[in-house]
Design a protein around this motif. Structure first.
Motif, PDB file in Angstrom:
ATOM      1  N   VAL A   1      41.232  27.818  38.962  1.00  9.47           N
ATOM      2  CA  VAL A   1      41.584  28.461  37.696  1.00  9.47           C
ATOM      3  C   VAL A   1      40.937  27.733  36.525  1.00  9.47           C
ATOM      4  N   GLN A   2      40.909  26.417  36.582  1.00  6.03           N
ATOM      5  CA  GLN A   2      40.238  25.661  35.528  1.00  6.03           C
ATOM      6  C   GLN A   2      38.755  26.002  35.473  1.00  6.03           C
ATOM      7  N   ALA A   3      38.115  26.096  36.655  1.00  2.25           N
ATOM      8  CA  ALA A   3      36.701  26.467  36.705  1.00  2.25           C
ATOM      9  C   ALA A   3      36.500  27.896  36.195  1.00  2.25           C
ATOM     10  N   ALA A   4      37.435  28.784  36.544  1.00  2.00           N
ATOM     11  CA  ALA A   4      37.336  30.172  36.098  1.00  2.00           C
ATOM     12  C   ALA A   4      37.452  30.277  34.582  1.00  2.00           C
ATOM     13  N   GLN A   5      38.348  29.518  34.015  1.00  2.00           N
ATOM     14  CA  GLN A   5      38.511  29.560  32.561  1.00  2.00           C
ATOM     15  C   GLN A   5      37.249  29.099  31.845  1.00  2.00           C
ATOM     16  N   LEU A   6      36.542  28.141  32.433  1.00  2.00           N
ATOM     17  CA  LEU A   6      35.251  27.726  31.872  1.00  2.00           C
ATOM     18  C   LEU A   6      34.215  28.843  32.012  1.00  2.00           C
ATOM     19  N   SER A   7      34.196  29.495  33.159  1.00  2.00           N
ATOM     20  CA  SER A   7      33.250  30.595  33.370  1.00  2.00           C
ATOM     21  C   SER A   7      33.481  31.724  32.368  1.00  2.00           C
ATOM     22  N   LEU A   8      34.740  31.961  32.049  1.00  2.00           N
ATOM     23  CA  LEU A   8      35.103  33.095  31.204  1.00  2.00           C
ATOM     24  C   LEU A   8      35.116  32.760  29.717  1.00  2.00           C
ATOM     25  N   LYS A   9      34.774  31.540  29.379  1.00  2.00           N
ATOM     26  CA  LYS A   9      34.740  31.154  27.971  1.00  2.00           C
ATOM     27  C   LYS A   9      33.798  32.080  27.205  1.00  2.00           C
ATOM     28  N   ASP A  10      34.224  32.490  26.040  1.00  2.00           N
ATOM     29  CA  ASP A  10      33.456  33.388  25.171  1.00  2.00           C
ATOM     30  C   ASP A  10      33.347  34.802  25.725  1.00  2.00           C
ATOM     31  N   THR A  11      34.218  35.153  26.677  1.00  2.00           N
ATOM     32  CA  THR A  11      34.315  36.541  27.138  1.00  2.00           C
ATOM     33  C   THR A  11      35.741  37.020  26.862  1.00  2.00           C
ATOM     34  N   THR A  12      36.004  38.265  27.152  1.00  4.76           N
ATOM     35  CA  THR A  12      37.366  38.798  27.008  1.00  4.76           C
ATOM     36  C   THR A  12      38.192  38.584  28.267  1.00  4.76           C
ATOM     37  N   GLY A  13      37.590  37.964  29.292  1.00  3.99           N
ATOM     38  CA  GLY A  13      38.281  37.771  30.549  1.00  3.99           C
ATOM     39  C   GLY A  13      39.291  36.642  30.511  1.00  3.99           C
ATOM     40  N   GLU A  14      40.215  36.672  31.463  1.00  6.85           N
ATOM     41  CA  GLU A  14      41.232  35.623  31.586  1.00  6.85           C
ATOM     42  C   GLU A  14      41.426  35.281  33.052  1.00  6.85           C
ATOM     43  N   ALA A  15      41.874  34.054  33.298  1.00  4.78           N
ATOM     44  CA  ALA A  15      42.198  33.605  34.649  1.00  4.78           C
ATOM     45  C   ALA A  15      43.525  32.876  34.600  1.00  4.78           C
ATOM     46  N   VAL A  16      44.412  33.182  35.559  1.00  2.65           N
ATOM     47  CA  VAL A  16      45.741  32.593  35.567  1.00  2.65           C
ATOM     48  C   VAL A  16      46.070  32.075  36.963  1.00  2.65           C
ATOM     49  N   LEU A  17      46.931  31.070  37.004  1.00  8.85           N
ATOM     50  CA  LEU A  17      47.384  30.491  38.264  1.00  8.85           C
ATOM     51  C   LEU A  17      48.470  31.366  38.862  1.00  8.85           C
ATOM     52  N   CYS A  18      48.199  31.921  40.024  1.00 10.67           N
ATOM     53  CA  CYS A  18      49.174  32.792  40.694  1.00 10.67           C
ATOM     54  C   CYS A  18      48.736  32.964  42.140  1.00 10.67           C
ATOM     55  N   ASN A  19      49.644  32.801  43.078  1.00 13.43           N
ATOM     56  CA  ASN A  19      49.337  33.081  44.475  1.00 13.43           C
ATOM     57  C   ASN A  19      49.173  34.576  44.682  1.00 13.43           C
ATOM     58  N   ILE A  20      48.221  34.949  45.497  1.00 17.24           N
ATOM     59  CA  ILE A  20      47.988  36.367  45.761  1.00 17.24           C
ATOM     60  C   ILE A  20      49.254  37.039  46.281  1.00 17.24           C
ATOM     61  N   GLU A  21      50.002  36.333  47.111  1.00 18.29           N
ATOM     62  CA  GLU A  21      51.228  36.896  47.695  1.00 18.29           C
ATOM     63  C   GLU A  21      52.283  37.218  46.643  1.00 18.29           C
ATOM     64  N   ASP A  22      52.152  36.611  45.445  1.00 20.42           N
ATOM     65  CA  ASP A  22      53.130  36.837  44.377  1.00 20.42           C
ATOM     66  C   ASP A  22      52.676  37.896  43.388  1.00 20.42           C
ATOM     67  N   LEU A  23      51.651  38.654  43.733  1.00 23.50           N
ATOM     68  CA  LEU A  23      51.100  39.664  42.832  1.00 23.50           C
ATOM     69  C   LEU A  23      52.180  40.644  42.395  1.00 23.50           C
ATOM     70  N   ALA A  24      52.314  40.808  41.078  1.00 22.23           N
ATOM     71  CA  ALA A  24      53.311  41.741  40.528  1.00 22.23           C
ATOM     72  C   ALA A  24      52.866  42.162  39.136  1.00 22.23           C
ATOM     73  N   GLU A  25      51.725  42.823  39.060  1.00 18.60           N
ATOM     74  CA  GLU A  25      51.204  43.280  37.773  1.00 18.60           C
ATOM     75  C   GLU A  25      51.894  44.586  37.364  1.00 18.60           C
ATOM     76  N   PRO A  26      51.917  44.906  36.058  1.00 19.44           N
ATOM     77  CA  PRO A  26      52.565  46.148  35.604  1.00 19.44           C
ATOM     78  C   PRO A  26      51.944  47.384  36.250  1.00 19.44           C
ATOM     79  N   ALA A  27      52.756  48.416  36.392  1.00 18.56           N
ATOM     80  CA  ALA A  27      52.311  49.650  37.033  1.00 18.56           C
ATOM     81  C   ALA A  27      51.142  50.271  36.285  1.00 18.56           C
ATOM     82  N   GLU A  28      50.163  50.721  37.045  1.00 17.39           N
ATOM     83  CA  GLU A  28      49.014  51.476  36.539  1.00 17.39           C
ATOM     84  C   GLU A  28      48.260  50.743  35.428  1.00 17.39           C
ATOM     85  N   SER A  29      48.176  49.420  35.532  1.00 19.30           N
ATOM     86  CA  SER A  29      47.542  48.626  34.474  1.00 19.30           C
ATOM     87  C   SER A  29      46.078  48.296  34.749  1.00 19.30           C
ATOM     88  N   PHE A  30      45.541  48.727  35.915  1.00 16.58           N
ATOM     89  CA  PHE A  30      44.150  48.445  36.256  1.00 16.58           C
ATOM     90  C   PHE A  30      43.478  49.679  36.864  1.00 16.58           C
TER      91      PHE A  30
END
Length: 246
Positions: free
Chosen positions: A81-110
């Motif tokens: 995640v730290q490496a990802a945040q560096l990659s995404l610097k100066d972009t609109t992207g974001e990276a967050v610490l979360c296990n894939i198994e804990d995925l719980a994004e809002p409905a129809e958000s992607f």
């Protein structure tokens, strides 16, 4: 040492070996998996993208540059995640610490969920795929790659340091966790058959739109011997699906 999931990459020496592996010009992710994945993704302009097991999010930077309106990467490794945040610097992207198994994004958000070489670490694949379906808008797509089942079925690698020349497919229909040698240590991958992956995708509510085995392309290789070696056995499985129901 046996590492599990994203946290496997939090060991400093392992992370460094991973970075070196990624930098290798003939890395299968560069010459085999990546070309097939980008063919499948197609244009991403205007899309909201979720990346499961985003790693250093190099692809996130590319997708933002290609016009994705949102990029959100999740990974279970603090170092990634730290490496990802560096990659995404100066972009609109974001990276967050979360296990894939804990995925719980809002409905129809992607509009697009992608995952590169990460879901073979996940035990409850069905649960993750259902969470993907829920966070996709109707018509949204899921595209993911995993280590090919002929590789996860049995670990016959030798520790000679030489390029691997022998592969064994064994206990193919005995699914479940496999202790595997990877980056000089041991980790756990989940072995599933190709049929299992397709069944889980369909069971989560997706319509299967493509299945690819990411065959090597001659123009991607500057080494004839390595090209011929990579033609011997599939390394990567890609599946794509679309959410067609509401």
């Amino acid at each position: 040492m046996i590492g599990r999931g994203g946290a496997f990459y939090d060991d400093s020496e392992l992370f460094e070996r991973y970075q070196q592996h990624r930098a290798w010009s003939l890395n299968p992710n560069i010459v085999m998996e990546g070309p097939a994945l980008f063919d499948e993704l197609g244009p991403v302009s205007g899309l909201r993208v979720l990346d499961l097991g985003c790693g250093d999010a190099e692809i996130g930077r590319e997708l933002c540059s290609a016009g994705a309106t949102r990029y959100r990467g999740i990974d279970g490794s603090t170092r990634m995640v730290q490496a990802a945040q560096l990659s995404l610097k100066d972009t609109t992207g974001e990276a967050v610490l979360c296990n894939i198994e804990d995925l719980a994004e809002p409905a129809e958000s992607f509009d697009l969920v992608l995952s590169r070489m990460a879901l073979h670490y996940v035990a409850d694949l069905g649960g993750v795929l259902r969470a993907c379906w829920a966070c996709l808008a109707p018509g949204g797509r899921l595209v993911f790659t995993v280590v090919h089942p002929v590789i996860t079925s049995h670990d016959a690698r030798e520790s000679s340091g030489e390029p691997r020349q022998n592969w064994v497919v064994d206990d193919y229909f005995v699914t479940g966790p496999r202790d595997q040698q990877w980056l000089g240590t041991r980790t756990v991958w989940q072995h599933r058959t190709i049929e299992d992956y397709v069944s889980e995708l369909l069971g989560a509510g997706f319509t299967l739109t493509n299945l690819r085995e990411c065959a090597p392309r001659r123009e991607r290789f500057d080494d004839d011997e390595e090209f011929e070696r990579r033609r011997r056995i599939p390394l990567v499985l890609l599946l794509a699906g679309v959410r067609t129901s509401s």
